[in-house]
Design an enzyme around this catalytic site. Structure first.
Site, PDB file in Angstrom:
ATOM      1  N   VAL A 183       0.833  -1.204   0.000  1.00  0.00           N
ATOM      2  CA  VAL A 183       0.000   0.000   0.000  1.00  0.00           C
ATOM      3  C   VAL A 183       0.870   1.258   0.000  1.00  0.00           C
ATOM      4  O   VAL A 183       0.611   2.208  -0.743  1.00  0.00           O
ATOM      5  CB  VAL A 183      -0.972  -0.001   1.205  1.00  0.00           C
ATOM      6  CG1 VAL A 183      -1.753   1.301   1.262  1.00  0.00           C
ATOM      7  CG2 VAL A 183      -1.922  -1.186   1.114  1.00  0.00           C
ATOM      8  N   ALA A 195       9.613   5.684   7.015  1.00  0.00           N
ATOM      9  CA  ALA A 195      10.228   4.748   7.955  1.00  0.00           C
ATOM     10  C   ALA A 195       9.875   3.329   7.537  1.00  0.00           C
ATOM     11  O   ALA A 195       8.715   3.042   7.248  1.00  0.00           O
ATOM     12  CB  ALA A 195       9.730   5.004   9.367  1.00  0.00           C
ATOM     13  N   VAL A 200     -11.741   0.352   5.244  1.00  0.00           N
ATOM     14  CA  VAL A 200     -12.932  -0.425   4.876  1.00  0.00           C
ATOM     15  C   VAL A 200     -13.145  -0.381   3.362  1.00  0.00           C
ATOM     16  O   VAL A 200     -13.254   0.695   2.778  1.00  0.00           O
ATOM     17  CB  VAL A 200     -14.198   0.115   5.582  1.00  0.00           C
ATOM     18  CG1 VAL A 200     -15.423  -0.711   5.202  1.00  0.00           C
ATOM     19  CG2 VAL A 200     -14.018   0.124   7.096  1.00  0.00           C
ATOM     20  N   LYS A 213     -13.955  -4.707   9.652  1.00  0.00           N
ATOM     21  CA  LYS A 213     -14.560  -3.663   8.813  1.00  0.00           C
ATOM     22  C   LYS A 213     -16.030  -3.443   9.180  1.00  0.00           C
ATOM     23  O   LYS A 213     -16.503  -2.301   9.239  1.00  0.00           O
ATOM     24  CB  LYS A 213     -14.414  -4.045   7.342  1.00  0.00           C
ATOM     25  CG  LYS A 213     -12.949  -4.087   6.881  1.00  0.00           C
ATOM     26  CD  LYS A 213     -12.816  -4.843   5.564  1.00  0.00           C
ATOM     27  CE  LYS A 213     -11.364  -4.922   5.115  1.00  0.00           C
ATOM     28  NZ  LYS A 213     -11.181  -5.914   4.031  1.00  0.00           N
ATOM     29  N   GLY A 218      -5.554  -4.152  -2.673  1.00  0.00           N
ATOM     30  CA  GLY A 218      -4.570  -3.929  -3.723  1.00  0.00           C
ATOM     31  C   GLY A 218      -3.857  -2.617  -3.510  1.00  0.00           C
ATOM     32  O   GLY A 218      -4.346  -1.719  -2.820  1.00  0.00           O
TER      33      GLY A 218
END
Lengths: 436, 436
Positions: free
Chosen positions: B14, B43, B132, B205, B302
């Site tokens: 991500v 980081a 979510v 979620k 994704g």
């Protein structure tokens, strides 16, 4: 804090919806917005009817300019429609320093540039979630939810009247003229349906989405507009044979040489979700380079769905007025001091319906025993599917669909079924949700 | 104005997406946000890999606390995941007065109350659109777009791994174990898929959506969680015969006695849109009392879909930081001084595909002539459907689907077709959109 004061210009179908939903859900809306939202004044030519909608507690006037001039009114909601007087009133409200909320797609698609410039200069907001796709928060999704993306294209079913007509033409194999008359009889099409069936309404909405997606001014005059009046039932049939449905789409797309902006009937592959949007529903597909495809579906018109969008704009403005930046939207939607202590139910207390699969001996009376256990406990059966036992098989599957029942009750019944000597394996239990 | 400075904690799938999309779309994002958004520091434990992702221009450190302590960093993006160190770092970032953006559903579902309280007190925002349903702006829709409504229930396909597995089980008639292995091979399921297949991820979620919908604290410990590991292929088949699909749904509902919060496999009527959400896609259905049913569909996971949500939060925060209330979200999404003058194309320049219906004489050589005209103009044909002429009929319908072509070219070809003596009626032309 004193509730924020809203002035309503026009209280027809949508206006009544705004009034009713604001009143019905006032407690929840205030818990979300951090401040009450109140209709303080209404202008409508038919003052008697208007007064009967809002009751005696709200001042009703004939002249919209009285609402605009009222220093107690913070937000003006324009629900008059059209390009004429609505434009003058909106500009007057802006000049008077009022925020404006509107559902007027025609006005924004044609005069948006002038109106937005005036609002920007005066430091007020013109909010228009209700102008496109009714209750679907598509303006918010495009303006705020998908800001990371280079938008590639948008395609939407954004006119419920024409989608209803096309669904009926397909379902019943009828021609356009016949279905239009039926739609008018049912109230899905207006007496003068020109704006809908000629694609003009959809083009207004596509124009607004095009501007937001690509950062271009609204330019309705450049839109290509073709309606559904010439569609023949046989083309819908041929399309079907080839694996397509015909939908009136509003499309805007980033092409190599410029922006496409067009409304016309389109064949869409039947397997796409949007091809399965039926009746008066709306749906907008957005293609972004990062997010890929998203689809946004819901009611595109009607009193309360449109009111839902108008009120969302009112809450947005109220939150901006009332809170500092960091506290504008509460983390969990409701203000932290307004959280509910309502309990999450244990699973036994949940009410839903069930699919049961029982492996049973293939002998007389099994079904009667199993369904008898249901009946004794008040579990109502929706459907039964009994697989025929194969040649020489002594066992078979019995499938039961139930109506709604408390899960605790269902579990007790399953326990009793399991104890029957004719039930030969652990019972499979899957919950069923009608989502209707 | 100096770009707003973002510190990234963790730059895996991500994080790389956030970095790449921010860089690729930086010009458009700045035109929307009114200010540049820049990754100022990263980081990651694997500093070498991290540095190779962001290039030499961005400082990479091993210790996340260095990012938090950096006074130049305005917003911290937490992408480490899990309940442990992520919680400590998020609380440290809040204490340091940084806004936080996160995709960490597990942390918020379990420790949300503590984290939101800290943020509220410190006057910073914790934004979590990415937590979510990935790229679908469902948090924004619930918190802002549907605020008028008393929410009745929410049901969502909010775990792509399990939806992929269920789609494959149904398509191929295979059992769970077999499909899981295939999903792992294809990268749709992780090496340790427990959180996905046991429903835990979906329950995180659903817990967050439940809190937002009903104004209750997050309480993951009260959620009922059941995964898909025990589902048998035969139940999917039986459900199908009864008109249902089986989906793993996250459900939260306002019941008479309290709030339902549950994740489990559910039979859903096959005709519902959500029943037709296949593969790794996500969809959330929201039922509100005013708006009725809305559905929100897109990629739930994704690199770039999730980055889309993270960056939308960054734009939100940047707009709040930078603009006064009235100018926070520009009317047309882009700042008024950043509008594009890109032209709307005339219809002749639009490129799309076409459905043509020709009424032709039922004689040899007609198809060859018609398709010859297409070939001469470089119009490529996708499919042809020739209706058999009925007994005694001398005419028939010839349907042609084309591939993409300039509308101007198509019109010229139609003109030539129309001039053929064997074409007996005005040609019907309907555009075709693949929407893929």
């Amino acid at each position: 804090m004193k509730p924020i004061q809203v002035g309503l210009l026009g209280i027809g179908t949508v206006g009544s919806g705004v009034f009713n939903v604001l009143r019905r859900n006032q407690e929840e809306i205030q818990r979300r917005a951090g401040r009450g939202i109140e209709i303080g004044m209404v202008a409508d030519l038919d003052t008697a009817r208007a007064q009967s909608v809002v009751g005696s507690g709200v001042k009703v006037v004939k002249d919209a300019r009285e609402v605009i001039a009222n220093p107690d009114i913070d937000i003006v909601v324009e629900l008059i429609g059209g390009y004429g007087i609505a434009r003058e009133l909106m500009l007057a409200a802006i000049a008077a320093g009022k925020h404006v909320v509107t559902a007027n797609k025609a006005l924004l698609a044609v005069h948006g540039t002038e109106i937005f410039a005036a609002a920007h200069q005066r430091g007020v907001m013109v909010a228009f979630e209700a102008a496109v796709a009714g209750g679907i928060p598509i303006i918010k999704s495009l303006r705020e939810g998908l800001t990371a993306n280079r938008i590639e294209w948008i395609a939407g079913i954004i006119n419920g009247t024409t989608n209803f007509i096309l669904s009926e033409m397909r379902d019943k194999g009828l021609d356009f003229d016949v279905v239009l008359k039926e739609a008018q009889r049912l109230g899905y099409a207006e007496a003068d349906p020109t704006f809908d069936i000629e694609g003009v309404d959809a083009a207004h909405k596509a124009t607004i989405m095009s501007a937001i997606a690509f950062g271009i001014p609204v330019q309705f005059d450049k839109a290509y507009v073709e309606g559904i009046t010439k569609l023949a039932a046989q083309d819908i049939r041929y399309a079907e044979q080839l694996g397509y449905r015909i939908k009136l789409l509003g499309i805007t797309k980033r092409a190599t040489k410029g922006i496409e902006l067009r409304v016309h009937p389109s064949l869409v592959p039947a397997r796409r979700l949007i091809a399965n949007v039926e009746g008066a529903m709306n749906a907008v597909v957005v293609q972004g380079d990062a997010v890929g495809t998203t689809l946004h579906y819901g009611k595109g018109a009607g009193s309360e769905p449109t009111a839902s969008a108008v009120i969302a704009d009112l809450v947005d403005i109220t939150r901006l007025h009332t809170a500092d930046a960091a506290h504008r939207v509460p983390h969990l939607a409701f203000q932290p001091d307004q959280m509910s202590s309502e309990a999450v139910l244990p699973m036994d207390e949940v009410v839903t319906s069930y699919y049961l699969r029982l492996r049973v001996a293939d002998e007389a009376g099994v079904l009667a025993k199993v369904t008898g256990l249901c009946a004794d406990a008040g579990v109502s059966i929706d459907a039964v599917l009994q697989r025929e036992a194969g040649e020489g098989e002594r066992q078979t599957d019995l499938i039961i669909l139930t109506h709604n029942v408390r899960e605790g009750t269902m579990n007790e019944v399953i326990g009793r079924m399991q104890a029957l000597p004719t039930v030969l394996a652990p019972i499979v239990r899957i919950r069923k949700e009608e989502l209707a």
